[in-house]
Design a protein around this motif. Structure first.
Motif, short mmCIF file in Angstrom:
data_model
loop_
_atom_site.label_atom_id
_atom_site.label_comp_id
_atom_site.label_asym_id
_atom_site.label_seq_id
_atom_site.Cartn_x
_atom_site.Cartn_y
_atom_site.Cartn_z
N ASP A 66 0.85 -1.19 0.00
CA ASP A 66 0.00 0.00 0.00
C ASP A 66 0.88 1.24 0.00
O ASP A 66 1.78 1.38 0.84
N GLY A 67 0.64 2.12 -0.93
CA GLY A 67 1.37 3.38 -0.96
C GLY A 67 2.80 3.22 -1.41
O GLY A 67 3.12 2.47 -2.32
N GLY A 68 3.69 3.94 -0.75
CA GLY A 68 5.08 3.96 -1.14
C GLY A 68 5.40 5.16 -2.02
O GLY A 68 4.51 5.80 -2.60
N LYS A 69 6.67 5.48 -2.09
CA LYS A 69 7.14 6.59 -2.91
C LYS A 69 8.32 6.13 -3.75
O LYS A 69 9.05 5.22 -3.36
N ILE A 70 8.48 6.76 -4.90
CA ILE A 70 9.63 6.47 -5.76
C ILE A 70 10.34 7.77 -6.11
O ILE A 70 9.79 8.87 -5.94
N THR A 71 11.56 7.61 -6.62
CA THR A 71 12.34 8.76 -7.10
C THR A 71 12.63 8.55 -8.58
O THR A 71 13.12 7.51 -8.99
N LEU A 264 6.28 15.62 -5.57
CA LEU A 264 4.88 15.51 -5.90
C LEU A 264 4.18 14.55 -4.94
O LEU A 264 4.79 13.59 -4.45
N THR A 265 2.92 14.82 -4.65
CA THR A 265 2.09 13.91 -3.87
C THR A 265 0.95 13.43 -4.75
O THR A 265 0.61 14.05 -5.75
N LYS A 266 0.36 12.31 -4.36
CA LYS A 266 -0.67 11.74 -5.23
C LYS A 266 -1.92 12.62 -5.24
O LYS A 266 -2.27 13.27 -4.26
N ASN A 267 -2.58 12.61 -6.38
CA ASN A 267 -3.85 13.31 -6.57
C ASN A 267 -4.96 12.31 -6.28
O ASN A 267 -5.30 11.48 -7.12
N GLU A 268 -5.49 12.36 -5.07
CA GLU A 268 -6.51 11.39 -4.67
C GLU A 268 -7.77 11.50 -5.52
O GLU A 268 -8.57 10.55 -5.59
N ASP A 269 -7.94 12.65 -6.17
CA ASP A 269 -9.14 12.90 -6.97
C ASP A 269 -8.88 12.65 -8.46
O ASP A 269 -9.64 13.11 -9.30
N TYR A 270 -7.80 11.96 -8.77
CA TYR A 270 -7.45 11.72 -10.18
C TYR A 270 -8.58 11.00 -10.90
O TYR A 270 -9.15 10.04 -10.37
N TRP A 271 -8.86 11.42 -12.12
CA TRP A 271 -10.04 10.92 -12.82
C TRP A 271 -9.96 9.43 -13.16
O TRP A 271 -10.99 8.77 -13.29
N ARG A 272 -8.76 8.86 -13.28
CA ARG A 272 -8.65 7.43 -13.53
C ARG A 272 -8.76 6.61 -12.24
O ARG A 272 -8.82 5.38 -12.29
N GLY A 273 -8.74 7.29 -11.12
CA GLY A 273 -8.75 6.61 -9.83
C GLY A 273 -7.52 6.97 -9.03
O GLY A 273 -6.49 7.40 -9.57
N GLU A 274 -7.59 6.83 -7.74
CA GLU A 274 -6.48 7.21 -6.85
C GLU A 274 -5.21 6.43 -7.22
O GLU A 274 -5.24 5.21 -7.34
N PRO A 275 -4.08 7.13 -7.43
CA PRO A 275 -2.83 6.45 -7.78
C PRO A 275 -2.39 5.49 -6.68
O PRO A 275 -2.69 5.69 -5.50
#
Length: 604
Positions: A66-71, A264-275
């Motif tokens: 669940d989650g995680g970050k990348i560079t 950058l942080t995830k866009n929870e409201d992204y139209w394809r669904g939460e990243p």
């Protein structure tokens, strides 16, 4: 309402185009190389690699957490400019950043044809000239405001405004009804664009053209609620572009260290669904440290690995190298005029130092780009012959051999044109007997950049031409060649690269009204062919192929620029990264990326 016969012809022509695009007759290179038991690419006996041996889809290892970050490593030996808006950017580094937080409203398939799978859908009128677009109700800017038809119209109004200082205004826009009247000040609105309702936009084009289905529609809205009260001339330098850019993509900008990094942080409201990921850090890394960054897990992935470094790092244990034929080519360009900003078109110079076509032909014949591809890039770049690359196999003329390496032909061309050594110093004078010194600029970047530029200088010196080389960092280089509309008079020849769009139409690079026409070359036959390639007749695939075959030959004959290398793009991806691919048509999106563990895998 029934479809007219004309509509049936357009639809049938598109069907034929799609059938040809999806055929199995694409030209491939005979590589003879293969993967070893561990899936690593092996060299052929002659030490060369082939792009045909690479996959463009990452092999998933493990289960997603669940989650995680990348560079993400942005490989560049200079800072990024920071014009972070699709309507204004010009440099590839800025585009790499934009991809993470903003996107177009339309998507395309593996054949480069617009689909109805994007943030907006579209319908086409019976005559093929009017497109009605519907933006999804769940498509919102990062600040929560909806992306509207007014935003899409506003982008067109800004680009068509006389005060616009970006590079986008070209034939794609002048094909919109009423755009030229709006641009000239004769009209206050663009008659061919209608806002039907909050989410519906209708655009009517002057000519129906296959390019409208494959890339020439401008699909990047501009947030009117943010930029609507700004003077157009001030937008590109505003904090809302440079410091706090906005988009509607899968991630949103949290902070920027100018020229160095973007968080950058995830866009929870992204139209394809939460990243899947919580966030991404983009950081600039130099070509000299890219291997160390990958091995230590300093970056999880980069978009383009320096292919000259691949042989020494092909067995890197913690990454998988993805590969694809790049929609790009490198080239040598000749300065033949200047940019007329008042009239938004090139202004040829009949007295340009490089104005003699035989001089330009000779400089092409003098270089051995097959040897360059093998010596500097181990076969992962290869000799380019025309200005439509093999990434567009239905239009790349693989029967056209360009101009072959032949220094004796180069010498004969120069002799016959009157370029002879009259003072015995080993260098040719011009036909008037005056000294001829050619000023050549190229970009810094990696261990290969300067040796490659020096190779070209030496090749030209071998046929008697005196060439002065200057190496410049990315932003300064493009300032010199005229990216901002100002052409440096001391530049005669330059080495650069173009990434081509999904649409094969080369008007945006070589049309007389294209700012990116850096040679500043204008030719009546060129304009005719570019127009025919965009015409309604060009819905006939064979007709369009014939037009672009003729155009490719014209550019071989006239040589305002000449292609040097076609390119493979290699993208190493850390083993913990899941659901990643490169290239077109894989149906993987940045919001799909996940990781199998919190920390990057490091090299053994």
């Amino acid at each position: 309402m029934g479809k007219s016969n004309k509509s049936k012809v357009l639809i049938l022509s598109l069907a034929l185009l799609l059938a040809a695009c999806s055929g199995d007759d694409e030209t491939t290179k005979d590589s003879g190389s293969k993967k070893d038991a561990d899936g690593k690419q092996e060299q052929k006996d002659d030490g060369l690699y082939s792009i045909e041996d690479f996959s463009n889809v990452k092999t998933n290892e493990g289960e997603a957490i669940d989650g995680g970050k990348i560079t993400f490593g942005l490989v560049s030996d200079t800072v990024f400019e920071g014009t972070l808006n699709w309507n204004f950017y010009s440099g590839a580094p800025d585009a790499e950043i934009l991809n993470w937080f903003d996107e177009g409203l339309l998507t395309w398939d593996e054949n480069y044809v617009y689909t109805n799978d994007g943030a907006a859908t579209y319908e086409v009128s019976e005559d093929g000239r009017t497109f009605t677009f519907k933006i999804g109700d769940n498509v919102n800017w990062h600040d929560g405001e909806p992306v509207t038809a007014e935003d899409w119209l506003f982008a067109h109004e800004v680009i068509g405004n006389p005060e616009y200082d970006g590079p986008r205004y070209n034939s794609d826009f002048t094909n919109i009804e009423g755009m030229e009247e709006y641009n000239s000040g004769a009209a206050d609105t663009i008659s061919g664009i209608e806002v039907v309702d909050e989410k519906t936009l209708k655009i009517t084009y002057i000519e129906s053209t296959p390019s409208l289905l494959t890339g020439s529609i401008w699909s990047y809205p501009l947030a009117k609620h943010i930029f609507g009260d700004m003077a157009v001339a001030d937008i590109s330098s505003s904090p809302e572009v440079r410091e706090n850019p906005i988009g509607f993509g899968p991630f949103k900008v949290d902070s920027i260290v100018p020229g160095e990094s973007v968080t950058l942080t995830k866009n929870e409201d992204y139209w394809r669904g939460e990243p899947n990921l919580d966030g991404v850090t983009i950081k600039v890394i130099s070509s000299s440290t890219v291997v160390q960054e990958l091995e230590t897990g300093g970056v999880d992935l980069i978009s383009e690995f320096p292919v000259d470094q691949f042989p020494d790092n092909a067995d890197m244990s913690n990454v998988e190298f993805l590969g694809a034929v790049d929609r790009a080519y490198t080239y040598i360009g000749f300065k033949l005029g200047t940019w007329d900003a008042d009239n938004n078109r090139v202004k040829p110079n009949s007295d340009a130092k490089m104005g003699d076509v035989d001089l330009r032909k000779a400089m092409w014949h003098a270089v051995d780009n097959t040897a360059v591809g093998e010596r500097f890039y181990n076969g992962l770049r290869w000799n380019a012959t025309t200005l439509i690359p093999p990434s567009h196999p239905e239009f790349h003329d693989d029967t056209n051999e360009g101009r072959a390496y032949d220094p004796e032909v180069a010498k004969t061309l120069l002799d016959d044109a009157g370029y002879t050594d009259t003072d015995g110093d080993g260098f040719r004078e011009d036909p008037e007997g005056d000294p001829l010194e050619i000023n050549f600029i190229s970009m810094t970047g990696g261990d290969t950049a300067e040796p490659l530029a020096q190779y070209y200088v030496q090749s030209w010196e071998a046929v008697g031409l005196k060439v002065n080389l200057e190496m410049l960092e990315f932003n300064t280089f493009y300032d010199r060649v005229g990216n901002g509309g100002e052409d440096n008079p001391d530049v005669d020849v330059y080495q650069a690269a173009w990434g081509v769009g999904i649409d094969v139409d080369p008007s945006g690079l070589y049309g007389a009204e294209a700012l990116y026409n850096f040679p500043r070359w204008e030719n009546e036959e060129n304009e005719r062919l570019l127009k025919e390639g965009r015409s309604e007749e060009a819905f006939d695939l064979t007709f369009r192929q014939d037009v672009y075959d003729e155009w490719q030959q014209l550019m071989v004959d006239e040589v305002p620029v000449f292609p040097t290398l076609y390119r493979a793009v290699l993208s190493p991806v850390n083993d913990r990264v899941l659901n990643y691919s490169i290239g077109d048509g894989t149906e993987m999106y940045l919001s799909d990326i996940a990781v199998s563990q919190d920390s990057p895998v490091t090299a053994e």
